[in-house]
Design an enzyme around this catalytic site. Structure first.
Site, short mmCIF file in Angstrom:
data_model
loop_
_atom_site.label_atom_id
_atom_site.label_comp_id
_atom_site.label_asym_id
_atom_site.label_seq_id
_atom_site.Cartn_x
_atom_site.Cartn_y
_atom_site.Cartn_z
N ALA A 20 49.24 96.34 48.75
CA ALA A 20 48.85 94.94 48.91
C ALA A 20 47.47 94.78 49.53
CB ALA A 20 49.88 94.21 49.76
N ARG A 29 36.84 98.31 52.83
CA ARG A 29 35.79 99.30 52.95
C ARG A 29 35.16 99.69 51.61
NH1 ARG A 29 39.72 102.86 56.72
NH2 ARG A 29 41.20 101.52 55.63
N LYS A 45 41.73 97.46 45.58
CA LYS A 45 41.54 98.91 45.73
C LYS A 45 42.38 99.74 44.76
CE LYS A 45 42.79 100.88 49.75
NZ LYS A 45 42.54 101.47 51.09
N ASN A 98 39.60 105.18 50.82
CA ASN A 98 39.20 103.98 51.55
C ASN A 98 37.77 103.54 51.21
OD1 ASN A 98 41.65 103.79 52.96
ND2 ASN A 98 40.96 105.36 54.39
C1 UD1 Z 1 47.25 104.51 56.77
C2 UD1 Z 1 48.11 104.94 57.95
C3 UD1 Z 1 47.48 106.17 58.59
C4 UD1 Z 1 47.32 107.26 57.56
C5 UD1 Z 1 46.55 106.77 56.34
C6 UD1 Z 1 46.60 107.80 55.24
C7 UD1 Z 1 49.12 102.89 58.92
C8 UD1 Z 1 49.02 101.89 60.00
N1 UD1 Z 1 48.19 103.87 58.91
O1 UD1 Z 1 45.99 104.13 57.29
O2 UD1 Z 1 48.29 106.63 59.66
O3 UD1 Z 1 46.66 108.37 58.13
O4 UD1 Z 1 47.15 105.56 55.82
O5 UD1 Z 1 45.85 107.44 54.13
O6 UD1 Z 1 50.00 102.83 58.11
N2 UD1 Z 1 48.99 97.95 52.69
C9 UD1 Z 1 49.88 96.96 52.33
N3 UD1 Z 1 50.04 95.87 53.13
C10 UD1 Z 1 49.38 95.74 54.30
C11 UD1 Z 1 48.47 96.76 54.68
C12 UD1 Z 1 48.32 97.86 53.86
O7 UD1 Z 1 50.51 97.04 51.28
O8 UD1 Z 1 49.59 94.72 54.97
C13 UD1 Z 1 48.81 99.11 51.82
C14 UD1 Z 1 47.39 99.30 51.37
O9 UD1 Z 1 47.15 98.60 50.15
C15 UD1 Z 1 47.26 100.80 51.18
C16 UD1 Z 1 48.31 101.36 52.14
O10 UD1 Z 1 49.14 100.29 52.52
O11 UD1 Z 1 47.59 101.19 49.86
C17 UD1 Z 1 47.65 101.96 53.38
O12 UD1 Z 1 46.87 100.95 54.01
P1 UD1 Z 1 45.41 101.24 54.54
O13 UD1 Z 1 44.87 99.99 55.10
O14 UD1 Z 1 44.62 101.96 53.53
O15 UD1 Z 1 45.78 102.20 55.76
P2 UD1 Z 1 44.88 103.33 56.42
O16 UD1 Z 1 43.97 102.69 57.41
O17 UD1 Z 1 44.30 104.20 55.41
CA CA Z 2 44.12 104.17 53.24
#
Ligand code: UD1
Ligand code: CA
Length: 478
Positions: A13, A18, A25, A230
């Site tokens: 979602a 970034r 993404k 990212n």
């Molecule tokens: C996340 C992990 C981190 C890990 C990394 C690996 C968390 C808090 N952190 O960080 O520990 O090392 O992935 O790649 O989980 N997403 C949603 N809804 C939201 C937020 C995010 O569906 O409200 C999805 C994003 O689209 C993405 C995934 O979750 O596909 C990960 O989110 P992202 O923001 O990329 O987390 P990272 O900061 O990479």
């Molecule tokens: Ca990520």
């Protein structure tokens, strides 16, 4: 047979701030497919009863990609973190006993690794199993704080690391296996204690561990598998890994690739044994190449189907075309959609072919355009021949029989037919059908004027003496 106990949840979602992109993404490509499609393909062999994709940013576009691949899209609006995303997915999970959770932006994950994760989870009878990796540069990832042995105490996000924790190079892949009945109560206790005010799924892992539940870490054999995308640089690093794997697969299937790092091959492309692919080639889409073919430097093939023993000379473009065995194309040829070259035919330099069939052994060697043409066998198309298929309103067909000889620089104004064995005189503009065996010739008749050149030179020389200015003679010298 579906695995009825298993559900898969892919978190997709997020916006991907970034990346600085107007495209969500998970719809960005790596290795010739969108990130989300790569993840779904890796999950498919697990045969989970349900596959859920949590969508938010550009939810409609992402849904349109994942639903045809058999997944159910669940909206998360607004996006309040990875933990919140799991809460949103809860209803769709039903009563699954196991859930594999993945990030939509980590596309390199392999099926085998997910199977091993599942097996580790089952054998430890764990509440949560975290897929981890040891990275030389762990920056940007959540770090794994270990209890003892395989057991995890907590996952600490980059922004919350203590100086000591910053040294930890075991990272969270964001790929987990959970026992959902343990996860839900733990998630309910997670607080948005971070600067983004988000609910982190990683914190639920810590809650489980602090409650004495079994949380184990499973280290990925190949750390590259868990790379997340990212940034644009991450996307290109991940794309490079997919592309290299695809080229290796082709080489293992008996294909020679020169300077492989310069060759781009899409995932569905196939090529037969002893085919040679030179430097700088791109093989795209559904391209299928036979055995013993040569694709020379700088050529691009997109959705092209080639038989055996085909040679594509340098810098040719072949799109949506069918090429039978023993055909030679190029250099500098362009084949467009709907082209079918039959065996032994030859398309040479600066020849463009569109929506046309070229018969067996037929040749068009130089500087020609063939559009909407049906051409028989063993016909010779002279240099500079043009099928004039467009009258400004409609496209019209040109039909050329077998054994036809078309002289150079002829224009065939469609619709027009040339019967078997016909000849066309060089430089003709053919507007009417040429019957089989006939000569069609349509050009001004040549007249030679004896002595004309010498007379002309004398006249020019005389005019120079009389009126020749300095200016004129200067111009001539130049
Ligand atoms: C996340 C992990 C981190 C890990 C990394 C690996 C968390 C808090 N952190 O960080 O520990 O090392 O992935 O790649 O989980 N997403 C949603 N809804 C939201 C937020 C995010 O569906 O409200 C999805 C994003 O689209 C993405 C995934 O979750 O596909 C990960 O989110 P992202 O923001 O990329 O987390 P990272 O900061 O990479
Ligand atoms: Ca990520």
């Amino acid at each position: 047979m579906k695995n009825n106990d298993l559900a898969i949840v892919i978190l997709a979602a997020g916006k991907g701030t970034r990346l600085k992109s107007s495209l969500a993404k998970v719809l960005h490509p790596a290795g010739g497919r969108s990130l989300i499609e790569q993840v779904l393909r890796s999950c498919a062999p697990l045969k989970a009863r349900r596959t859920i994709v949590v969508v938010g940013h550009q939810a409609e576009k992402v849904t349109a990609v994942v639903e045809p691949l058999g997944a159910q899209a669940v909206p998360q609006q607004p996006q309040r973190g990875t933990g919140h995303a799991m809460m949103v997915a809860r209803r769709a999970l039903g009563n699954a006993k196991l859930a594999i959770v993945l990030a939509g932006d980590a596309p390199l994950i392999r099926t085998e690794t997910l199977q091993a994760l599942l097996a580790a989870h089952r054998s430890a009878n764990a509440a949560a199993t975290v897929l981890t990796a040891v990275l030389a540069d762990p920056s940007g990832y959540g770090r794994i704080v270990r209890k003892s042995g395989d057991h995890v105490a907590a996952i600490v996000e980059e922004s919350q690391l203590t100086d000591a924790q910053r040294e930890i190079n075991e990272i969270n892949s964001a790929i987990y296996c959970f026992s959902p009945q343990k996860l839900w109560p733990a998630l309910a206790r997670v607080k948005p204690n971070n600067k983004h005010r988000e609910l982190y799924l990683t914190d639920a892992v810590g809650v489980l561990a602090s409650q004495g539940e079994t949380v184990v870490a499973q280290i990925a054999g190949d750390a590259r598998e868990v790379l997340g995308c990212n940034t644009r640089a991450d996307l290109s690093a991940v794309d490079r890994i997919f592309r290299e794997a695809k080229r290796d697969a082709l080489m293992n299937a008996g294909v020679t690739i020169q300077l492989p790092e310069t060759v781009l091959v899409d995932p569905d492309v196939t090529a037969g044994e002893d085919t040679v692919i030179e430097a700088g080639v791109q093989l795209l889409g559904a391209t299928k190449i036979g055995a013993r073919c040569t694709i020379r430097a700088g050529s691009v093939l997109a959705d092209a189907v080639l038989g055996d023993d085909v040679v594509i000379e340098a810098h040719s473009l072949v799109a949506q075309s069918r090429i039978d065995a023993d055909v030679v194309i190029g250099p500098f040829a362009r084949l467009r959609g709907g082209t079918h070259l039959k065996s032994g035919s030859r398309i040479g330099n600066f020849v463009e072919v569109k929506n046309s069939t070229v018969g067996e052994g037929t040749k068009a060697m130089h500087l020609t355009y063939l559009g909407d043409a049906r051409i028989g066998n063993k016909t010779n198309i002279g240099a500079g021949t043009i099928t004039c298929n467009y009258d400004g309103f409609h496209k019209h067909p040109t039909t050329i029989g077998s054994g036809v000889f078309i002289g150079s620089d002829s224009a065939l104004v469609a619709p027009v037919r040339l019967g078997d064995g016909a000849y066309v005189g060089a430089g003709s503009t053919i507007t009417e059908n040429v019957p089989a065996g006939a000569l069609g010739i349509a050009r001004g008749r040549q007249a030679n004027k004896a002595g004309w050149a010498a007379k002309k030179r004398r006249e020019l020389a005389a005019s120079e003496k009389v009126g020749g200015s300095k200016k004129k003679s200067k111009a001539r010298r130049r």
